[in-house]
Every structure is written in C-alpha cells, then in structure tokens.
Design a protein around this motif. Sequence first.
Motif, mmCIF file in Angstrom:
data_model
loop_
_atom_site.group_PDB
_atom_site.id
_atom_site.type_symbol
_atom_site.label_atom_id
_atom_site.label_comp_id
_atom_site.label_asym_id
_atom_site.label_seq_id
_atom_site.Cartn_x
_atom_site.Cartn_y
_atom_site.Cartn_z
ATOM 1 N N GLY A 11 0.818 -1.204 0.000
ATOM 2 C CA GLY A 11 0.000 0.000 0.000
ATOM 3 C C GLY A 11 0.853 1.257 0.000
ATOM 4 O O GLY A 11 0.478 2.284 0.556
ATOM 5 N N GLY A 14 -0.604 4.780 -1.271
ATOM 6 C CA GLY A 14 -1.718 5.429 -0.596
ATOM 7 C C GLY A 14 -1.233 6.565 0.278
ATOM 8 O O GLY A 14 -0.037 6.834 0.389
ATOM 9 N N THR A 81 -9.180 0.442 1.284
ATOM 10 C CA THR A 81 -9.968 1.121 0.272
ATOM 11 C C THR A 81 -11.200 1.714 0.945
ATOM 12 O O THR A 81 -11.264 1.804 2.175
ATOM 13 C CB THR A 81 -10.361 0.147 -0.863
ATOM 14 N N THR A 82 -12.156 2.144 0.167
ATOM 15 C CA THR A 82 -13.430 2.633 0.690
ATOM 16 C C THR A 82 -14.549 1.865 0.018
ATOM 17 O O THR A 82 -14.362 1.273 -1.051
ATOM 18 C CB THR A 82 -13.619 4.139 0.401
ATOM 19 N N LYS A 85 -15.123 3.300 -3.490
ATOM 20 C CA LYS A 85 -14.125 2.923 -4.486
ATOM 21 C C LYS A 85 -14.203 1.440 -4.814
ATOM 22 O O LYS A 85 -14.060 1.040 -5.971
ATOM 23 C CB LYS A 85 -12.734 3.286 -3.977
ATOM 24 N N ALA A 86 -14.450 0.611 -3.790
ATOM 25 C CA ALA A 86 -14.527 -0.833 -4.010
ATOM 26 C C ALA A 86 -15.742 -1.214 -4.833
ATOM 27 O O ALA A 86 -15.706 -2.165 -5.614
ATOM 28 C CB ALA A 86 -14.550 -1.556 -2.670
ATOM 29 N N PHE A 92 -14.865 -4.596 -0.947
ATOM 30 C CA PHE A 92 -14.220 -3.882 0.157
ATOM 31 C C PHE A 92 -13.571 -4.866 1.122
ATOM 32 O O PHE A 92 -12.421 -4.700 1.536
ATOM 33 C CB PHE A 92 -15.237 -3.018 0.903
ATOM 34 N N VAL A 95 -10.189 -6.422 0.069
ATOM 35 C CA VAL A 95 -8.993 -5.602 0.254
ATOM 36 C C VAL A 95 -8.676 -5.407 1.730
ATOM 37 O O VAL A 95 -7.559 -5.647 2.187
ATOM 38 C CB VAL A 95 -9.158 -4.228 -0.428
ATOM 39 N N ASP A 96 -9.681 -4.960 2.490
ATOM 40 C CA ASP A 96 -9.428 -4.545 3.872
ATOM 41 C C ASP A 96 -9.345 -5.699 4.865
ATOM 42 O O ASP A 96 -8.810 -5.511 5.962
ATOM 43 C CB ASP A 96 -10.505 -3.552 4.313
ATOM 44 N N ARG A 163 -4.432 13.562 -1.013
ATOM 45 C CA ARG A 163 -4.593 12.313 -1.763
ATOM 46 C C ARG A 163 -4.640 12.583 -3.252
ATOM 47 O O ARG A 163 -4.990 13.675 -3.699
ATOM 48 C CB ARG A 163 -5.891 11.607 -1.363
ATOM 49 N N GLU A 165 -6.707 10.752 -5.062
ATOM 50 C CA GLU A 165 -8.144 10.623 -5.285
ATOM 51 C C GLU A 165 -8.889 11.580 -4.376
ATOM 52 O O GLU A 165 -8.383 12.002 -3.342
ATOM 53 C CB GLU A 165 -8.600 9.191 -4.984
ATOM 54 N N ARG A 167 -11.673 12.439 -1.673
ATOM 55 C CA ARG A 167 -12.520 11.890 -0.621
ATOM 56 C C ARG A 167 -13.137 13.074 0.107
ATOM 57 O O ARG A 167 -12.492 13.697 0.970
ATOM 58 C CB ARG A 167 -11.710 11.017 0.345
#
Length: 209
Positions: A11, A14, A81-82, A85-86, A92, A95-96, A163, A165, A167
């Motif tokens: 990661g 990020g 991730t969120t 986004k997922a 989700f 990933v998490d 970021r 991206e 958010r």
Amino acid sequence: MTSNKTALVLGATGLVGRALVRCLLLDPRYVQITCLVRRPIPFAFFSDPLKKLTPVVIDFENLQDYQGYFNVDHVYCCLGTTLKKAGNKEAFRKVDFEYVHVCAQLARAQRCQGFVWISSVGADANSNNFYLRVKGQLENAIMSMPQLQHAAAVRPSLLLGKREEKRPLEQFGQYVAPVVGMFMPGPLAKFKPVSAVEVANQMVRLQHF
C-alpha cells in the motif's frame, strides 16, 4: 544509531503508505525497503538517494505467490480502500480483510520480527457499522494468530493529507481539524483527525528494534 533492518511495505502509494515509505527511506536503521505495488511507481514518486527502495509489481489476487518478499525484518501493511471505491461490500472486504490477513499469514510464515497494519478508531467485530465491523474482525483474526511476532494495529481517525483521489469527507476534515481538535480533550482525543505522517511515524515506533 545504525542497523541493517529490512522492510516490506504494502500500500505504498496510498496516503499513509507514501508517508511511511518516505519515513523509512530517511531512517538509518533500514538498508532495504521493498514495496509490493499494483502498478509501476513513477521514478519521482520518492526521493531515494541511497537506493534503498525496490518496487515490485505483483498481482494481489495471488499474494501467496510472493511469499519470498516477506522474508524481511518488518512488514508494514497500509492496504485499504473505501466502500465507494470498491463498489460493494464484498470487494471492500477482499482488500481490507482478506489481503491484509494473507499478508499477516505470510509474515508469520517467514518469521518476521514485526507486523504492523492500519485499522481504524472504533474498530469492533460486533459493530453495526460494516466498515468498523470488518476492521474489528481483522484485528481479532490477526491478533489471535499463533507465532506472529509483535503484531500491532494503528487506529487512526479521520486521515489528513493530500490524496491523489478525492474523498469529500477527508477534504472537509482538512478545514475543520484545527477547530475540532480544540474540543476533543481526554478520552475524545483518539477521535481527532490525524495526519498521515503521524500515523506513519506511529507505525515505525510500533516495530521492535
């Protein structure tokens, strides 16, 4: 103080991951930092005058195939991730929870000295909130793994930093953080917005040297 520690970062591109890698590159105790990434990292992404950094592009769907890279002193996992986004809860969770859990298993198999990952303030396996429930379930799963040395989770609240991206919630937090922090003393302090650099520094402090 110098040492010859090696680290693996997942990661790395990020918000916290970038801050962490920059921190490790400046830390004289580390002589080698390997980053497992989805796509090539631009040359200018990190300043690496001592040539410590080795980025490796992998397929995260097959993490087990890269077990050899976990043969390091310390593993830092910044994967996350969120829901937005997922796209859905299943993606989700993959990933998490799944990716991070597999990373912990690989770190254990390679007998790493330490494994640190990012959880969340309020993480609770019994929470009604899906995000916090997944984070809590992951904490329980990793902390109950036998023979995983020095496993530790950081529990940040709202993350502050720039970021790639967008958010919206975190962008809003950038503006209100100075004011919010003034009204969150004592037990409420853990809910204060926190910078990615602070989280990265905490991750490094949690490792055992």
